[in-house]
Structures are given as C-alpha cells and as structure tokens.
Design an enzyme around this catalytic site. Sequence first.
Site, short mmCIF file in Angstrom:
data_model
loop_
_atom_site.label_atom_id
_atom_site.label_comp_id
_atom_site.label_asym_id
_atom_site.label_seq_id
_atom_site.Cartn_x
_atom_site.Cartn_y
_atom_site.Cartn_z
N ASP A 182 -29.11 -10.37 -22.48
CA ASP A 182 -28.80 -11.79 -22.44
C ASP A 182 -27.94 -12.11 -21.22
O ASP A 182 -26.80 -11.66 -21.12
CB ASP A 182 -28.06 -12.16 -23.74
CG ASP A 182 -27.95 -13.65 -23.91
OD1 ASP A 182 -29.01 -14.28 -24.03
OD2 ASP A 182 -26.83 -14.17 -23.90
N THR A 225 -30.79 -18.82 -19.50
CA THR A 225 -29.52 -18.57 -18.80
C THR A 225 -29.70 -17.66 -17.59
O THR A 225 -29.05 -17.86 -16.56
CB THR A 225 -28.50 -17.93 -19.75
OG1 THR A 225 -29.13 -16.83 -20.42
CG2 THR A 225 -28.03 -18.91 -20.78
N THR A 226 -30.58 -16.67 -17.70
CA THR A 226 -30.82 -15.79 -16.56
C THR A 226 -31.53 -16.59 -15.47
O THR A 226 -31.16 -16.51 -14.29
CB THR A 226 -31.68 -14.59 -16.99
OG1 THR A 226 -31.17 -14.06 -18.21
CG2 THR A 226 -31.68 -13.51 -15.94
N ASP A 285 -30.61 -18.09 -29.16
CA ASP A 285 -31.54 -18.54 -28.11
C ASP A 285 -32.73 -19.27 -28.73
O ASP A 285 -33.13 -20.33 -28.26
CB ASP A 285 -32.11 -17.34 -27.32
CG ASP A 285 -31.12 -16.82 -26.29
OD1 ASP A 285 -29.98 -17.31 -26.26
OD2 ASP A 285 -31.50 -15.93 -25.51
P1 ADP Z 1 -33.76 -16.39 -19.62
O1 ADP Z 1 -32.35 -15.95 -19.94
O2 ADP Z 1 -33.80 -17.15 -18.33
O3 ADP Z 1 -34.44 -17.08 -20.73
P2 ADP Z 1 -35.51 -14.16 -20.19
O4 ADP Z 1 -35.12 -12.74 -20.00
O5 ADP Z 1 -35.61 -14.69 -21.56
O6 ADP Z 1 -34.54 -15.04 -19.31
O7 ADP Z 1 -36.91 -14.34 -19.44
C1 ADP Z 1 -37.55 -15.58 -19.38
C2 ADP Z 1 -38.71 -15.51 -18.45
O8 ADP Z 1 -39.68 -14.56 -18.88
C3 ADP Z 1 -39.42 -16.84 -18.38
O9 ADP Z 1 -39.74 -17.17 -17.07
C4 ADP Z 1 -40.66 -16.61 -19.24
O10 ADP Z 1 -41.74 -17.45 -18.89
C5 ADP Z 1 -40.96 -15.17 -18.96
N1 ADP Z 1 -41.76 -14.57 -20.03
C6 ADP Z 1 -41.43 -14.44 -21.33
N2 ADP Z 1 -42.43 -13.85 -22.04
C7 ADP Z 1 -43.42 -13.60 -21.16
C8 ADP Z 1 -44.72 -12.99 -21.26
N3 ADP Z 1 -45.18 -12.55 -22.41
N4 ADP Z 1 -45.44 -12.89 -20.13
C9 ADP Z 1 -44.97 -13.34 -18.96
N5 ADP Z 1 -43.76 -13.91 -18.80
C10 ADP Z 1 -42.99 -14.04 -19.88
MG MG Z 2 -34.93 -16.39 -22.61
#
Ligand code: ADP
Ligand code: MG
Length: 551
Positions: free
Chosen positions: A66, A99-100, A398
Amino acid sequence: MAENQLGGQQVLLLPEGASRILGRDAQRTNIAVAVAVASAVKTTLGPKGMDKMLVSELGDIIITNDGATILDEMNVEHPVAKIMVDIAKTQDKEVGDGTTTVVIMAGELLKGAGDLIEQGIHPTTIIRGYKMAAEKGEKILEDVARKVNISDDATLQRIALVSMGSKNVGDDTTKAHLGKLVINAVKQVMEKDASGKTIIDHDYIKVEKKAGGSIADTELINGVLVDKEISHPGMPRSVKDAKVALLDVALEIEKTETEAKIEITSPEQMQAFLQQEERMLKDMVTKISKSGATALFTQKGIDDVAQHYLAKAGIVAVRRVKKSDVEKIARASGARIVTSLDDLTSKDLGFAGLIEERKISGERMVFIEKCKVPKSVTIFVRGGNQQVVDEVDRSITDVIGAISSVMIDGKYVIGGGSVEIDVANGLRSYANDVGGREQLAIQKFADAMEVIPKTLAESAGMDAIDTLVQLRSRHRSKEGGVAGVDILKNMIGDMAKQGVFEPLKVKQQAVYSASEAAEIILRIDDMISSKGRAPAGGPGGMGGHGHGMEE
Ligand code: ADP
Ligand code: MG
C-alpha cells in the site's frame, strides 16, 4: 516546516541544520527529492508490484503493498518529501485508492518540469500549462468514463477485485468474498440526502480485526461488533430478538451525591445508608426493565449491585462502551441514546435479531447482529496473524473507497494503463490547440500520464517503450480504446474484456492532486533553514479537491 509568501515567491523553511538553497538549485534539489520518493513506491504499482517490508527502529515489521502506508511509515525528513507523503494521504482520504498512482504521477510531472526548466522555460509557465492540462485531463476522463448501475454487482465486483489487485490478501476466491462483503456493506449504509445525492459515511462501516482463523472467515455483520464483554456472569450469553437500550448514564451512585447529605455515626446508620444505596440502584434497574429492554449498552459504568439486579431481570448489559460504538449501535438497531433514565420508554429501544458474546481467539467480544435495516455495519476481519489482518484491513479500506466512489457518481474507467493513454493522447492534441510555451508543459503532462502503463509494463517484464508506442497507436483507433497492459500474459490486451475497471473519481483525484503537488513544489525557489523553529506539519492548502465522499 513552514511555507511563506515573499513578494509572490514561495519560501520553504527547512529544519535547523540545513543551509539556504536558492533559485535553480532549490528547484533541482526539490525535484530530485520528489522523484526519489516516487521511485520508492514505483515498484509496488499494480498486481505484479512488489511488497515492501518496513522495519521500525523498535523492530516492528510491516509488510505491505500500500503506497500510502509505505510513505506514511518511511520517516521522511525533507519538506518536499513530506509534500509527496501528503498527496498520498489526501488521495487516501478523498477517494480511498490510487495512492501509489498519484505519487508516481507527481514524480513524473516534476521530472518533466525539470527538463523544461533546463531548456529555459520559466516555472510559472510550466505551472500554468500544468494547470490547464490537469483541468483538461479531468474532462477527458469524464468523457471516456462508462456508466454503471448500482445494482450491477458483476461490474462492482470487478472494481473491487482490481482495487485489491496488488494486495496479498489471498486467492481470487478469497478476494471475491471480500469484494462481496464490501459491496453489501456500502449498499447497506448508503443514503440519499434531501436533494437526492448519494451519501456514504465510512464511519458507519466499522472494520474490526482479530488475528486467528483464515481470511475466508472474514464476515459482514449486519450490526456492530463491540470489543467488550457482557459485564456479569449471571447474565445470559445471548439474547434473541433483543430490545436494545442505549444509555449515556452511569448505573452507579455518585459518591458526592450522598456524602453531602448523610453523616454516618453508628453501625445502624451505615446499614441504612447501604440499604438506601442498594434501593437506588434497584430503582434504576426497575426503570430499565419497565421499558421492556432486554439488552443494555452504556458509555458509562455499571455498579456491581446494579449488575446483579440486571442479571436477575434477565437483561444483558455491557458497560464502558466507546461513544462511537454506541452511536453505531444506535444507527444499526434504531435505538435512541438516552441521557436520563426517567426518559427511557419503549419507544427509545432498538432491535437486534441476536446479541451474543462469543470467544474469538481467546477474547470475548459482543456481536449485535441481525438488525433489520442496519445503517451501520461491521466487517470483521480474520486472518493467520497480525500482519495478515492488517493488510486485509488496508485492502478493505481501499475497496470501501473505490466502491463508494463508483456508487456516488456511477462512473468508472478502464485501467491497466488504458485510460492514461487516452488522457495522454487527448492532451497532446489539446497542446497543439493551445500553442505557445504552455504547449510544451501540456505535452510533458501528457508524457507523465504514461508513466502508469509504462510502470505496469516494466513490472510485467515487457519492453516499456515498445509497449507505449503500440498503446498510443492502438488508442487512436476506436476499437483500440480499451488496450492496456495485460499483466498476466505479459502483452497488450483488451482491458475492458478482462474487466480491469477503476472508479472515475480515483483517476480524476489522482490527476488533480499530482498536478497540485507539482505546482506547490515548483513554486519554491528559496529554501532557508529556520533556526529554532519546531518543524510543523505539512504545507497549507493541500486540501481536498471536492471529489470527496461527502459530495
Ligand atoms: P494504487 O495505490 O495507485 O491504487 P495499485 O498497486 O493498486 O496502486 O495499482 C493500481 C494500478 O494497477 C492501476 O493502474 C490499475 O489499472 C492496475 N491494475 C490493477 N489490476 C490490473 C490487472 N488485472 N491488469 C492490469 N492492470 C491492473
Ligand atoms: Mg489500488
């Protein structure tokens, strides 16, 4: 740290020990710091992102994916790093996810600004261009967003799964289970205000956790879970169809009430005094049982004698319940919190289908459940150990944010880097329309958006540049507008078909906040050490954007 305005320029006061840094040097240093913070969380982005292990000075360990948690725990000293941490917090508070993303975007915006500054473009021009780009970017997002009906559980479930995507919270079945719990919880507490706007108050989705069992045992309680015990062993351990009284009254005799009146001089008097005290407590209990209550929760204490009489009357009682919990029980059961026992009538009582004390991993907890139309619910998180339940808690938070965002405006976008390509493409043609020097800043903004698909591609071991070039060109055709990074197959894929859906609000907030952070940091061109000043919190003005939950 403090931020002051001196003749229109921003001055950032550094903690004692640091010297003064001016102009270009200040900007260069600040950009480098922001980029460093962004790279610290970059590798955690997406389902193939890596976890970080954080070890405190005391040796406590947190393993998480996270972004907000990592930054929060990172113990950063530099004021610019603190601004970066703040945007992750703002994102978390406003929309609960992304957040990332916001931190990586901000880092990339600043890197781009650094290039432009080297080319001789003034920071104010960059700021102006970035502002225009952020506004336009939010509009592009709105245009490409899709609508979802709140009864479309399949789509909501996809949004929940994507939000949990990168978290270590079990296999797909477990994630689907958690997603379903959150969707049901949000629907349960959701309300419409007078003007028909959807209101979701996250305070009424309580997340309670206890290590033990497995993640799959995590459950939704249609009511409230209180980390307390039923106060007297003589009381029943469970009541069905409970009539619930909620008190903000102590069932005790205040010492000062009696001391002033009675002066005890003989054993007989003592006896009479105790009898009188007992009578008063008994009267209190009579008032409660007359109301028809079969269960009682109070914020205050309950005297042993009162407990005894309550037990005799078959009433289950829990004392010293947190005020916030009493309020939740009120919303869940429909009971009214009573501040004087003389006021208590049957009308004040709430209903719970079951109130039961259960032993969970060796500790007693009271479940107030099976409420009829609970406007307050509890997600009870279980899992192998403390680290696991903590990460599940963070993921659930989240998902609550993501699902609420979608419920409020009914819109989502295509993830996997797909929507960022749309924004980048849209901004590039907007840049041409704008022209002038701002055009260069808008183009940099477009490039910065692509850091998301680029990072996702890198995490899947794909060639980042190749992927970007292909994605850009596919998105120019109508049917290619859903192309993104297929993390599982390590190739470009159809993100709509795969159901990689994310809330529109999460992306809009990320674009807005990233741009705002970049502006704040670019405005600083003078860093002076502030002798003797205690470093304060973050800079002013990093507030929300109005994409908040209360909207
Ligand atoms: P954040 O803290 O920004 O939410 P995450 O680690 O949750 O970061 O990653 C979010 C990113 O990963 C988004 O850009 C989302 O579209 C992408 N993502 C999530 N699941 C998938 C998937 N199955 N295939 C491709 N991209 C994905
Ligand atoms: Mg996320």
